[in-house]
Design a protein around this motif. Structure first.
Motif, PDB file in Angstrom:
ATOM      1  N   LEU A 291      60.998 -46.885 -79.638  1.00 38.68           N
ATOM      2  CA  LEU A 291      60.723 -45.714 -78.704  1.00 38.68           C
ATOM      3  C   LEU A 291      59.193 -45.627 -78.470  1.00 38.68           C
ATOM      4  O   LEU A 291      58.410 -45.495 -79.265  1.00 38.68           O
ATOM      5  CB  LEU A 291      61.218 -44.299 -79.060  1.00 38.68           C
ATOM      6  N   VAL A 292      58.897 -45.892 -77.118  1.00 36.47           N
ATOM      7  CA  VAL A 292      57.429 -45.730 -76.756  1.00 36.47           C
ATOM      8  C   VAL A 292      57.504 -44.981 -75.340  1.00 36.47           C
ATOM      9  O   VAL A 292      58.307 -44.948 -74.533  1.00 36.47           O
ATOM     10  CB  VAL A 292      57.106 -47.287 -76.295  1.00 36.47           C
ATOM     11  N   SER A 293      56.235 -44.295 -75.328  1.00 33.88           N
ATOM     12  CA  SER A 293      55.863 -43.431 -73.950  1.00 33.88           C
ATOM     13  C   SER A 293      54.421 -43.768 -73.806  1.00 33.88           C
ATOM     14  O   SER A 293      53.436 -43.232 -74.650  1.00 33.88           O
ATOM     15  CB  SER A 293      56.475 -42.069 -74.298  1.00 33.88           C
ATOM     16  N   GLU A 294      53.904 -44.128 -72.574  1.00 30.96           N
ATOM     17  CA  GLU A 294      52.886 -44.095 -72.261  1.00 30.96           C
ATOM     18  C   GLU A 294      51.755 -44.813 -73.377  1.00 30.96           C
ATOM     19  O   GLU A 294      50.700 -43.949 -73.545  1.00 30.96           O
ATOM     20  CB  GLU A 294      52.312 -42.605 -71.676  1.00 30.96           C
ATOM     21  N   GLY A 295      52.228 -45.865 -73.832  1.00 29.70           N
ATOM     22  CA  GLY A 295      51.537 -46.706 -74.716  1.00 29.70           C
ATOM     23  C   GLY A 295      51.427 -46.119 -76.123  1.00 29.70           C
ATOM     24  O   GLY A 295      50.902 -46.844 -76.902  1.00 29.70           O
ATOM     25  N   ASN A 296      52.312 -45.201 -76.221  1.00 35.23           N
ATOM     26  CA  ASN A 296      52.434 -44.791 -77.795  1.00 35.23           C
ATOM     27  C   ASN A 296      53.575 -45.181 -78.346  1.00 35.23           C
ATOM     28  O   ASN A 296      54.627 -44.691 -77.866  1.00 35.23           O
ATOM     29  CB  ASN A 296      52.424 -42.938 -77.890  1.00 35.23           C
ATOM     30  N   ASP A 297      53.544 -45.912 -79.498  1.00 38.67           N
ATOM     31  CA  ASP A 297      54.694 -46.388 -80.053  1.00 38.67           C
ATOM     32  C   ASP A 297      55.138 -45.313 -81.198  1.00 38.67           C
ATOM     33  O   ASP A 297      54.232 -45.077 -82.211  1.00 38.67           O
ATOM     34  CB  ASP A 297      54.651 -47.574 -80.841  1.00 38.67           C
ATOM     35  N   PHE A 298      56.144 -44.413 -80.916  1.00 46.51           N
ATOM     36  CA  PHE A 298      56.522 -43.546 -81.962  1.00 46.51           C
ATOM     37  C   PHE A 298      56.725 -44.020 -83.404  1.00 46.51           C
ATOM     38  O   PHE A 298      56.739 -42.951 -84.415  1.00 46.51           O
ATOM     39  CB  PHE A 298      57.771 -42.807 -81.462  1.00 46.51           C
ATOM     40  N   SER A 299      57.061 -45.261 -83.804  1.00 46.01           N
ATOM     41  CA  SER A 299      57.112 -45.685 -85.270  1.00 46.01           C
ATOM     42  C   SER A 299      55.614 -45.761 -85.824  1.00 46.01           C
ATOM     43  O   SER A 299      55.713 -45.493 -87.052  1.00 46.01           O
ATOM     44  CB  SER A 299      57.500 -47.200 -85.020  1.00 46.01           C
ATOM     45  N   ALA A 300      54.589 -45.683 -85.022  1.00 43.39           N
ATOM     46  CA  ALA A 300      53.299 -45.746 -85.640  1.00 43.39           C
ATOM     47  C   ALA A 300      52.623 -44.340 -85.697  1.00 43.39           C
ATOM     48  O   ALA A 300      51.723 -43.943 -86.520  1.00 43.39           O
ATOM     49  CB  ALA A 300      52.344 -46.669 -84.946  1.00 43.39           C
ATOM     50  N   ASN A 301      53.017 -43.776 -84.464  1.00 48.68           N
ATOM     51  CA  ASN A 301      52.331 -42.258 -84.213  1.00 48.68           C
ATOM     52  C   ASN A 301      53.641 -41.374 -83.775  1.00 48.68           C
ATOM     53  O   ASN A 301      53.851 -41.393 -82.637  1.00 48.68           O
ATOM     54  CB  ASN A 301      51.249 -42.303 -83.377  1.00 48.68           C
ATOM     55  N   ALA A 302      54.126 -40.550 -84.558  1.00 45.21           N
ATOM     56  CA  ALA A 302      55.220 -39.894 -84.188  1.00 45.21           C
ATOM     57  C   ALA A 302      55.020 -38.814 -83.239  1.00 45.21           C
ATOM     58  O   ALA A 302      55.788 -38.040 -82.433  1.00 45.21           O
ATOM     59  CB  ALA A 302      56.032 -38.968 -85.333  1.00 45.21           C
ATOM     60  N   LYS A 303      53.756 -38.321 -83.097  1.00 42.36           N
ATOM     61  CA  LYS A 303      53.395 -37.332 -82.165  1.00 42.36           C
ATOM     62  C   LYS A 303      52.279 -38.068 -81.076  1.00 42.36           C
ATOM     63  O   LYS A 303      51.343 -38.426 -81.453  1.00 42.36           O
ATOM     64  CB  LYS A 303      52.674 -36.213 -83.037  1.00 42.36           C
ATOM     65  N   LYS A 304      52.769 -37.649 -79.763  1.00 40.80           N
ATOM     66  CA  LYS A 304      51.614 -38.058 -78.846  1.00 40.80           C
ATOM     67  C   LYS A 304      51.022 -36.572 -78.462  1.00 40.80           C
ATOM     68  O   LYS A 304      51.577 -35.852 -77.724  1.00 40.80           O
ATOM     69  CB  LYS A 304      52.627 -38.916 -77.662  1.00 40.80           C
ATOM     70  N   GLU A 305      49.492 -36.884 -78.416  1.00 42.07           N
ATOM     71  CA  GLU A 305      48.791 -35.561 -77.946  1.00 42.07           C
ATOM     72  C   GLU A 305      48.371 -35.824 -76.465  1.00 42.07           C
ATOM     73  O   GLU A 305      47.954 -37.040 -75.983  1.00 42.07           O
ATOM     74  CB  GLU A 305      47.649 -35.415 -78.952  1.00 42.07           C
ATOM     75  N   TYR A 306      48.287 -34.681 -75.631  1.00 38.78           N
ATOM     76  CA  TYR A 306      48.048 -35.011 -74.262  1.00 38.78           C
ATOM     77  C   TYR A 306      46.745 -34.271 -73.711  1.00 38.78           C
ATOM     78  O   TYR A 306      45.802 -34.854 -72.904  1.00 38.78           O
ATOM     79  CB  TYR A 306      48.950 -34.512 -73.139  1.00 38.78           C
ATOM     80  N   GLY A 307      46.220 -33.242 -74.462  1.00 38.87           N
ATOM     81  CA  GLY A 307      45.277 -32.572 -73.923  1.00 38.87           C
ATOM     82  C   GLY A 307      45.335 -31.736 -72.526  1.00 38.87           C
ATOM     83  O   GLY A 307      46.485 -31.167 -72.611  1.00 38.87           O
TER      84      GLY A 307
ATOM     85  N   GLY B 275      55.768 -24.428 -58.589  1.00 40.09           N
ATOM     86  CA  GLY B 275      56.144 -25.114 -57.346  1.00 40.09           C
ATOM     87  C   GLY B 275      56.163 -26.327 -56.965  1.00 40.09           C
ATOM     88  O   GLY B 275      56.249 -26.626 -55.785  1.00 40.09           O
ATOM     89  N   GLN B 276      55.727 -27.118 -58.006  1.00 39.90           N
ATOM     90  CA  GLN B 276      55.769 -28.470 -57.627  1.00 39.90           C
ATOM     91  C   GLN B 276      56.570 -29.463 -58.435  1.00 39.90           C
ATOM     92  O   GLN B 276      57.593 -28.570 -58.979  1.00 39.90           O
ATOM     93  CB  GLN B 276      54.269 -29.111 -58.593  1.00 39.90           C
ATOM     94  N   GLU B 277      56.764 -30.497 -58.315  1.00 43.26           N
ATOM     95  CA  GLU B 277      57.500 -31.572 -58.782  1.00 43.26           C
ATOM     96  C   GLU B 277      57.644 -31.204 -60.128  1.00 43.26           C
ATOM     97  O   GLU B 277      56.435 -31.167 -60.838  1.00 43.26           O
ATOM     98  CB  GLU B 277      57.694 -32.717 -58.350  1.00 43.26           C
ATOM     99  N   PRO B 278      58.844 -31.678 -60.935  1.00 40.13           N
ATOM    100  CA  PRO B 278      58.705 -31.455 -62.287  1.00 40.13           C
ATOM    101  C   PRO B 278      57.849 -32.724 -62.904  1.00 40.13           C
ATOM    102  O   PRO B 278      57.641 -33.861 -62.268  1.00 40.13           O
ATOM    103  CB  PRO B 278      59.965 -31.765 -62.863  1.00 40.13           C
ATOM    104  N   LEU B 279      57.042 -32.264 -64.083  1.00 39.25           N
ATOM    105  CA  LEU B 279      56.226 -33.460 -64.870  1.00 39.25           C
ATOM    106  C   LEU B 279      57.436 -34.388 -65.280  1.00 39.25           C
ATOM    107  O   LEU B 279      58.275 -34.006 -66.104  1.00 39.25           O
ATOM    108  CB  LEU B 279      55.395 -32.973 -65.877  1.00 39.25           C
ATOM    109  N   LYS B 280      57.354 -35.609 -65.394  1.00 36.11           N
ATOM    110  CA  LYS B 280      58.249 -36.734 -65.896  1.00 36.11           C
ATOM    111  C   LYS B 280      57.427 -37.461 -66.669  1.00 36.11           C
ATOM    112  O   LYS B 280      56.304 -38.009 -66.596  1.00 36.11           O
ATOM    113  CB  LYS B 280      58.718 -37.465 -64.719  1.00 36.11           C
ATOM    114  N   ILE B 281      58.049 -37.476 -68.127  1.00 34.64           N
ATOM    115  CA  ILE B 281      57.581 -38.454 -69.202  1.00 34.64           C
ATOM    116  C   ILE B 281      58.670 -39.532 -69.368  1.00 34.64           C
ATOM    117  O   ILE B 281      59.515 -39.084 -69.782  1.00 34.64           O
ATOM    118  CB  ILE B 281      57.301 -37.669 -70.473  1.00 34.64           C
ATOM    119  N   GLY B 282      58.293 -40.957 -69.165  1.00 37.92           N
ATOM    120  CA  GLY B 282      58.890 -42.040 -69.231  1.00 37.92           C
ATOM    121  C   GLY B 282      59.047 -42.726 -70.666  1.00 37.92           C
ATOM    122  O   GLY B 282      57.987 -42.341 -71.353  1.00 37.92           O
TER     123      GLY B 282
END
Length: 179
Positions: free
Chosen positions: A121-137, A145-152
């Motif tokens: 499982l990978v999202s935005e360059g973060n491989d969850f096997s190596a780092n279970a938590k992806k921080e965004y700041g 009132g905007q479109e939803p934020l989408k995380i692929g």
């Protein structure tokens, strides 16, 4: 007699208004001529117009026959409030009992023994096997009132001797806060 009383009353009223007008500019407050302005506003979490958002209630990973590539639906977060931005602080992946998140290596999954309960499982360059938590700041703000934020997500999985049907293999925990 009524005319005299009416005229007298008008004169008294005129003198009262004139006296009030004449002295209006000379009064002061306890702070001098400055008048303090005070604000009363509830905190965003007080229940009155607080945080209001919706988040995807299910992410589906689908494997196609003859391929180790997973097709994974997005995580979506929508700010339903009328005012105030939200921030996606982090997402964290954890597996269900018996399943393991492995490093995202297509060759590994292509050669994996059938029925092994492993996936990547990978999202935005973060491989969850190596780092279970992806921080965004402050990178992931969600305006009202905007479109939803989408995380692929992307990922891989091996093959199975028997079909895996609608089985929960992991959880994604999203941390959202006021910005």
């Amino acid at each position: 007699m009524k005319k005299i009383l009416t005229t007298a009353m008008i004169l008294v009223l005129m003198m009262t208004l004139a006296a009030g007008t004449a002295f209006a500019a000379t009064g002061t407050t306890a702070q001098g001529n400055e008048v303090p302005v005070y604000l009363i506003a509830p905190a965003i979490g007080d229940g009155a117009g607080g945080i209001d958002f919706t988040i995807t209630d299910r992410i589906t990973m689908t494997a196609a026959a003859g391929s180790s590539v997973l097709s994974i639906t997005d995580l979506e977060i929508k700010n339903n409030a009328a005012t105030g931005q939200l921030r996606l602080d982090s997402i964290e992946a954890s597996t269900e009992t018996g399943w393991t998140i492995k490093s995202d290596n297509e060759k590994y999954f292509a050669e994996l023994k059938a029925g092994t309960k492993e996936f990547s499982l990978v999202s935005e360059g973060n491989d969850f096997s190596a780092n279970a938590k992806k921080e965004y700041g402050d990178d992931k703000l969600i305006a009202p009132g905007q479109e939803p934020l989408k995380i692929g997500f992307t990922g891989h999985i091996g093959t199975f001797l028997t079909a895996v049907s609608d089985t929960q293999v992991a959880k994604i925990t999203a941390t959202v806060s006021p910005y």
